[in-house]
Design an enzyme around this catalytic site. Structure first.
Site, PDB file in Angstrom:
ATOM      1  CB  SER A  45      -0.934   0.010   1.213  1.00 40.23           C
ATOM      2  OG  SER A  45      -0.209  -0.186   2.419  1.00 40.23           O
ATOM      3  CG  HIS A 271      -1.399   3.666   4.290  1.00 37.51           C
ATOM      4  ND1 HIS A 271      -2.019   3.164   5.410  1.00 37.51           N
ATOM      5  CD2 HIS A 271      -0.937   2.585   3.601  1.00 37.51           C
ATOM      6  CE1 HIS A 271      -1.932   1.845   5.404  1.00 37.51           C
ATOM      7  NE2 HIS A 271      -1.278   1.469   4.326  1.00 37.51           N
TER       8      HIS A 271
END
Length: 291
Positions: A45, A271
């Site tokens: 990711s 993230h």
């Protein structure tokens, strides 16, 4: 979304006030095509930029692959078409095995004609890195940010697993890439800092004050494993430790490269944001001399 990416988002969701921003593509590079581009992007990711909008319309929905991830930025900056098979929640086993319906093994994209491979991988292996962030977040909420409940509960177990399990898995993954593309330049990126070296991060990240250095040490151990695996296999390590210092998730918008839990601008928390992905691309370009 499967595995730890989904687990992280769900376990910390109670602390999130999410704002979804409207963005425009930063790159005209494609996700692949019928030909075999000389540049192939692999990884998890952090490579896929899961949470950075807009998502790629040609990628499997479960991968949450952004059109603004660092492979797309590299491709656009260097005018090099990329075969982008990055996928959120991937671990090293997904190089050789299907990650799920409609998601081929990532190594299927690599061939003897591949000249450049980039990746960020290892953080999902054994559920250690992303799993630790989730568990430490839950522990921090339970003490309202006081003490070091995560360290007290888990001790050295996370770092021990990285050294004994993640490291050899990284070596094997890089060897597998080399076997498929013996002439390619292979680059593996470290992970940009999520927490500062010291100081308070609660409530932006629901991590207790005493667990901030604990998570920082864990990430340093992971990045060290990535660096050692690169050295052991002749790959290039793209070190993000220095350039991402001061850009952790506890910093304000416009400074941080990684999104926090509270006050995030991304639908996928903890993230990299678009700025972080762009900076990861810039560092990769500089280290590889692609500019």
């Amino acid at each position: 979304m499967r595995r730890h990416l989904a687990a992280l988002s769900l376990s910390l969701a109670a602390a999130v006030t999410t704002g979804v921003v409207t963005t425009a593509p930063a790159s005209t590079a494609t996700d692949g095509g019928s030909t075999a581009p000389s540049y192939v992007a692999l990884g998890d990711s952090y490579s896929a930029a899961s949470g950075v909008l807009p998502l790629s319309p040609t990628a499997p929905p479960s991968c949450l692959r952004s059109t603004r991830n660092y492979p797309q930025v590299i491709a656009a900056t260097t005018a090099t078409p990329v075969r982008d098979v990055t996928c959120g929640a991937a671990d090293t086993t997904d190089f050789r095995e299907s990650q799920g319906p409609g998601v081929a093994p990532q190594l299927d994209a690599v061939s003897s004609s591949t000249e450049l491979v980039t990746m960020t991988i290892g953080g999902n292996d054994s559920g250690v890195f992303i799993g630790a962030i989730s568990k430490c977040g839950a522990a921090g909420i339970s003490t309202a940010g006081r003490g070091n409940p995560c360290q007290q509960r888990y001790g050295s177990s996370f770092e021990d697993t990285i050294r004994t399990t993640t490291y050899p898995a990284l070596v094997q993954a890089l060897q597998d890439v080399r076997a498929k593309a013996p002439e390619a330049r292979v680059a593996i990126l470290g992970y940009p800092w999520i927490v500062p070296s010291s100081g308070r991060c609660f409530p932006q990240l629901p991590v207790a004050d005493g667990d901030v250095p604990y998570l920082r040490s864990l990430q340093a151990t992971l990045n060290d494993a990535v660096a050692r695996a690169a050295a052991a296999t002749g790959a290039t390590y793209v070190d993000l430790n220095g350039v991402s210092e001061g850009h952790d998730a506890c910093k304000p918008i416009g400074t941080r490269w990684v999104e926090p839990v509270v006050g995030t601008t991304n639908p996928v928390i903890v993230h990299p944001n678009a700025l972080g992905e762009r900076k990861m691309a810039e560092q990769t370009i500089a280290v590889l001399g692609l500019g």
